[in-house]
Design an enzyme around this catalytic site. Structure first.
Site, PDB file in Angstrom:
ATOM      1  CD  GLN A 334      72.425  52.170  51.916  1.00 20.47           C
ATOM      2  OE1 GLN A 334      71.696  52.198  51.408  1.00 20.47           O
ATOM      3  NE2 GLN A 334      73.030  51.092  52.904  1.00 20.47           N
ATOM      4  N   GLY A 337      71.213  58.081  54.101  1.00 27.11           N
ATOM      5  CA  GLY A 337      71.347  57.669  54.752  1.00 27.11           C
ATOM      6  C   GLY A 337      69.891  57.601  55.659  1.00 27.11           C
ATOM      7  CD  GLU A 361      54.131  53.499  28.619  1.00 25.62           C
ATOM      8  OE1 GLU A 361      54.262  52.712  27.346  1.00 25.62           O
ATOM      9  OE2 GLU A 361      53.746  53.847  28.246  1.00 25.62           O
TER      10      GLU A 361
HETATM   11  N1  CAA Z   1      54.777  45.966  16.205  1.00 25.74           N
HETATM   12  C1  CAA Z   1      54.731  45.312  14.786  1.00 25.74           C
HETATM   13  N2  CAA Z   1      53.620  44.429  15.095  1.00 25.74           N
HETATM   14  C2  CAA Z   1      54.369  43.768  16.188  1.00 25.74           C
HETATM   15  C3  CAA Z   1      54.957  44.045  17.396  1.00 25.74           C
HETATM   16  C4  CAA Z   1      55.353  45.813  17.383  1.00 25.74           C
HETATM   17  N3  CAA Z   1      56.029  45.963  18.557  1.00 25.74           N
HETATM   18  N4  CAA Z   1      54.796  43.104  18.741  1.00 25.74           N
HETATM   19  C5  CAA Z   1      54.142  42.329  18.302  1.00 25.74           C
HETATM   20  N5  CAA Z   1      53.764  42.456  16.970  1.00 25.74           N
HETATM   21  C6  CAA Z   1      52.748  42.045  15.939  1.00 25.74           C
HETATM   22  C7  CAA Z   1      53.772  40.829  15.515  1.00 25.74           C
HETATM   23  O1  CAA Z   1      54.418  40.907  14.298  1.00 25.74           O
HETATM   24  C8  CAA Z   1      52.247  39.209  15.279  1.00 25.74           C
HETATM   25  O2  CAA Z   1      52.023  39.880  14.067  1.00 25.74           O
HETATM   26  P1  CAA Z   1      51.678  38.630  12.721  1.00 25.74           P
HETATM   27  O3  CAA Z   1      50.628  37.642  13.509  1.00 25.74           O
HETATM   28  O4  CAA Z   1      51.030  38.774  11.422  1.00 25.74           O
HETATM   29  O5  CAA Z   1      52.992  38.145  12.388  1.00 25.74           O
HETATM   30  C9  CAA Z   1      51.465  40.012  16.085  1.00 25.74           C
HETATM   31  O6  CAA Z   1      52.377  41.347  16.551  1.00 25.74           O
HETATM   32  C10 CAA Z   1      51.263  39.024  17.670  1.00 25.74           C
HETATM   33  O7  CAA Z   1      52.618  39.047  18.177  1.00 25.74           O
HETATM   34  P2  CAA Z   1      53.461  38.066  19.299  1.00 25.74           P
HETATM   35  O8  CAA Z   1      53.252  36.286  18.720  1.00 25.74           O
HETATM   36  O9  CAA Z   1      54.973  38.804  19.539  1.00 25.74           O
HETATM   37  O10 CAA Z   1      52.355  37.901  20.784  1.00 25.74           O
HETATM   38  P3  CAA Z   1      52.728  37.995  22.391  1.00 25.74           P
HETATM   39  O11 CAA Z   1      50.245  37.430  22.202  1.00 25.74           O
HETATM   40  O12 CAA Z   1      53.411  36.465  22.086  1.00 25.74           O
HETATM   41  O13 CAA Z   1      52.559  38.725  23.002  1.00 25.74           O
HETATM   42  C11 CAA Z   1      54.254  40.368  24.159  1.00 25.74           C
HETATM   43  C12 CAA Z   1      53.572  39.231  22.695  1.00 25.74           C
HETATM   44  C13 CAA Z   1      55.802  41.683  23.591  1.00 25.74           C
HETATM   45  C14 CAA Z   1      53.736  39.519  25.815  1.00 25.74           C
HETATM   46  C15 CAA Z   1      53.247  41.298  24.773  1.00 25.74           C
HETATM   47  O14 CAA Z   1      52.317  40.219  24.881  1.00 25.74           O
HETATM   48  C16 CAA Z   1      53.098  42.635  25.267  1.00 25.74           C
HETATM   49  O15 CAA Z   1      53.789  43.361  24.239  1.00 25.74           O
HETATM   50  N6  CAA Z   1      52.907  42.191  26.615  1.00 25.74           N
HETATM   51  C17 CAA Z   1      52.784  43.626  27.642  1.00 25.74           C
HETATM   52  C18 CAA Z   1      52.061  44.942  27.298  1.00 25.74           C
HETATM   53  C19 CAA Z   1      52.408  45.956  27.940  1.00 25.74           C
HETATM   54  O16 CAA Z   1      53.108  46.177  27.592  1.00 25.74           O
HETATM   55  N7  CAA Z   1      50.704  46.324  28.633  1.00 25.74           N
HETATM   56  C20 CAA Z   1      51.196  47.630  29.459  1.00 25.74           C
HETATM   57  C21 CAA Z   1      49.645  48.258  29.650  1.00 25.74           C
HETATM   58  S1  CAA Z   1      49.905  50.791  29.149  1.00 25.74           S
HETATM   59  C22 CAA Z   1      50.640  50.617  30.681  1.00 25.74           C
HETATM   60  O17 CAA Z   1      50.751  50.048  31.155  1.00 25.74           O
HETATM   61  C23 CAA Z   1      50.229  52.012  30.862  1.00 25.74           C
HETATM   62  C24 CAA Z   1      49.761  52.465  31.945  1.00 25.74           C
HETATM   63  O18 CAA Z   1      48.968  53.680  31.641  1.00 25.74           O
HETATM   64  C25 CAA Z   1      50.717  52.812  32.972  1.00 25.74           C
END
Ligand code: CAA
Length: 382
Positions: A334, A337, A361
């Site tokens: 911006q 320009g 990520e």
């Molecule tokens: N640390 C420790 N444990 C964790 C955790 C963390 N940060 N996050 C989740 N867990 C554990 C939970 O405690 C749970 O354990 P229990 O069942 O024993 O209690 C288990 O994992 C499941 O956790 P959730 O119920 O929270 O899982 P969910 O299915 O609801 O997922 C989410 C949650 C946050 C949406 C997750 O799926 C997520 O982060 N999604 C995004 C994925 C992502 O970031 N992808 C990027 C790929 S890499 C990339 O892009 C790089 C590149 O090259 C550009």
């Protein structure tokens, strides 16, 4: 908190090196969309591919905070290189060190640190992006190992890596607890690289599909125990999100500097446009936001380095820094320009590169989910 002052000299040294050695390649790698061996060497000459690898495995053993400063400074001159660098360190070397066996550490970390043998992070799949627990890739148990089938997409450095860690389902039971992780190597029969992506930004970082077609691996390649893969990858992303935050801050800082410089240089009615309050307001907001994002980054890295849980603040760091990068790169265009809308200045590259920070990520929406869940847990006293 003396983060800023304590690391001033370190930052300045890194900045000078990045300006001299990496910045000259930034336009070419973006325009030609290739992963540069010259830039690879420049990083290798400093040992930065092993930034957070412990010294006993050939790395520099830097703190997360020092490493984040390097990511920020690399990204300030080249977002593409910042992304490749962050993915290799945070998502490649970190989990092998944290969750791999001693034999895996001894095999993969020295080449990763000492010559930059890149390690990719194979989590995302065509039907499992934000819902990483929806992993469809399977690793069927065999007599002495696993037979892996599936597809991974949006994998940074897929074509140029030597190793990859991947997730695959080893059990249909227990949802995410049926997901395991493995370290695999290029050249293994059944492991191939698919379609190359032509991206909007970070075009000098390589992105492609990975395919597993009856890929046979022995038990040795399992990281940790069966069923621990999802948690390992989530913990890894807690660290990775600091580096994407750092990348956003680097891009925002670059945009701020360019905007300020051009606001002084561009004349309207014989006066620099920096004299207009409307321009000053934008510069002030940019500078304030960069400062705040950097402070969150410092605090997050400090918490990680001192062994504190940092899931919530890592998500905040990535979310806020990405949005600051969006604001600052947008405002830089911006202020410039239509000059900013052309390739004459790097503002348009910063803007294109920034977009990765709001998606890779974990999208900004995923970060908000993570933050809200943690806040609710804290309020419930969990
Ligand atoms: N640390 C420790 N444990 C964790 C955790 C963390 N940060 N996050 C989740 N867990 C554990 C939970 O405690 C749970 O354990 P229990 O069942 O024993 O209690 C288990 O994992 C499941 O956790 P959730 O119920 O929270 O899982 P969910 O299915 O609801 O997922 C989410 C949650 C946050 C949406 C997750 O799926 C997520 O982060 N999604 C995004 C994925 C992502 O970031 N992808 C990027 C790929 S890499 C990339 O892009 C790089 C590149 O090259 C550009």
């Amino acid at each position: 908190m003396d983060f800023d002052i304590k690391y001033n000299d370190f930052r300045q040294e890194v900045r000078t090196y990045c300006e001299e050695k990496i910045a000259p390649h930034a336009v070419e790698v973006d325009r030609e969309q290739f992963y540069s061996k010259d830039v690879h060497k420049v990083i290798n000459d400093k040992g930065w591919w092993g930034s957070i690898v412990p010294k006993e495995y050939g790395g520099l053993g830097l703190s997360t905070l020092e490493y984040a400063i390097i990511v920020e400074e690399i990204s300030r001159v080249c977002g593409s290189t910042g992304l490749t660098f962050a993915a290799h360190n945070s998502l490649g070397t970190y989990p092998i060190n944290a969750f791999g066996t001693e034999e895996q550490r001894r095999k993969y970390l020295p080449p990763a640190a000492e010559r930059g043998a890149l390690i990719a992070f194979g989590l995302t799949e065509p039907e499992a992006g934000s819902d990483a627990g929806g992993t469809k890739s399977r690793a069927e148990k065999t007599a002495d190992g696993y037979l892996v089938n599936g597809t991974k997409c949006w994998i940074t450095s897929a074509e140029v890596c030597e190793y990859s860690i991947i997730t695959a389902r080893t059990s249909d039971e227990g949802g995410v607890h049926g997901i395991s992780s493995f370290v695999i190597e290029k050249g293994m029969e059944g492991f191939s690289i698919g379609k190359h992506e032509n991206k909007l930004g970070c075009r000098g970082s390589n992105t492609a599909f990975m395919h597993f077609d009856d890929l046979k691996i022995s038990d040795w390649h399992l990281m940790g125990k069966e069923g621990e893969g999802f948690k390992q990858f989530m913990i890894t992303l807690d660290g990775g999100r600091i580096s994407i935050g750092a990348m956003g801050i680097g891009l925002a800082q670059a945009a701020l500097e360019l905007a300020a410089k051009q606001a002084e240089a561009r004349l309207e009615n014989g006066k620099p446009i920096s004299r207009h309050q409307s321009v000053q307001f934008m510069l002030a907001d940019m500078a304030t936001q960069v400062e705040a994002a950097r402070l969150i980054m410092y605090k997050t890295a400090w918490l990680k380095d001192n062994g504190h849980k940092h899931t919530k603040i890592s998500a905040m760091c990535k979310l806020y820094a990405s949005e600051v990068a969006h604001y600052c790169t947008d405002k830089a265009i911006q202020i410039l320009g239509l000059d900013g809308y052309t390739e004459r200045y790097p503002a348009e590259r910063y803007y294109r590169d920034m977009k990765l920070c709001e998606i890779g990520e974990g999208t900004s929406e995923v970060q908000r989910i993570v933050i809200a869940r943690e806040v609710l847990k804290e309020l419930a006293g969990a």
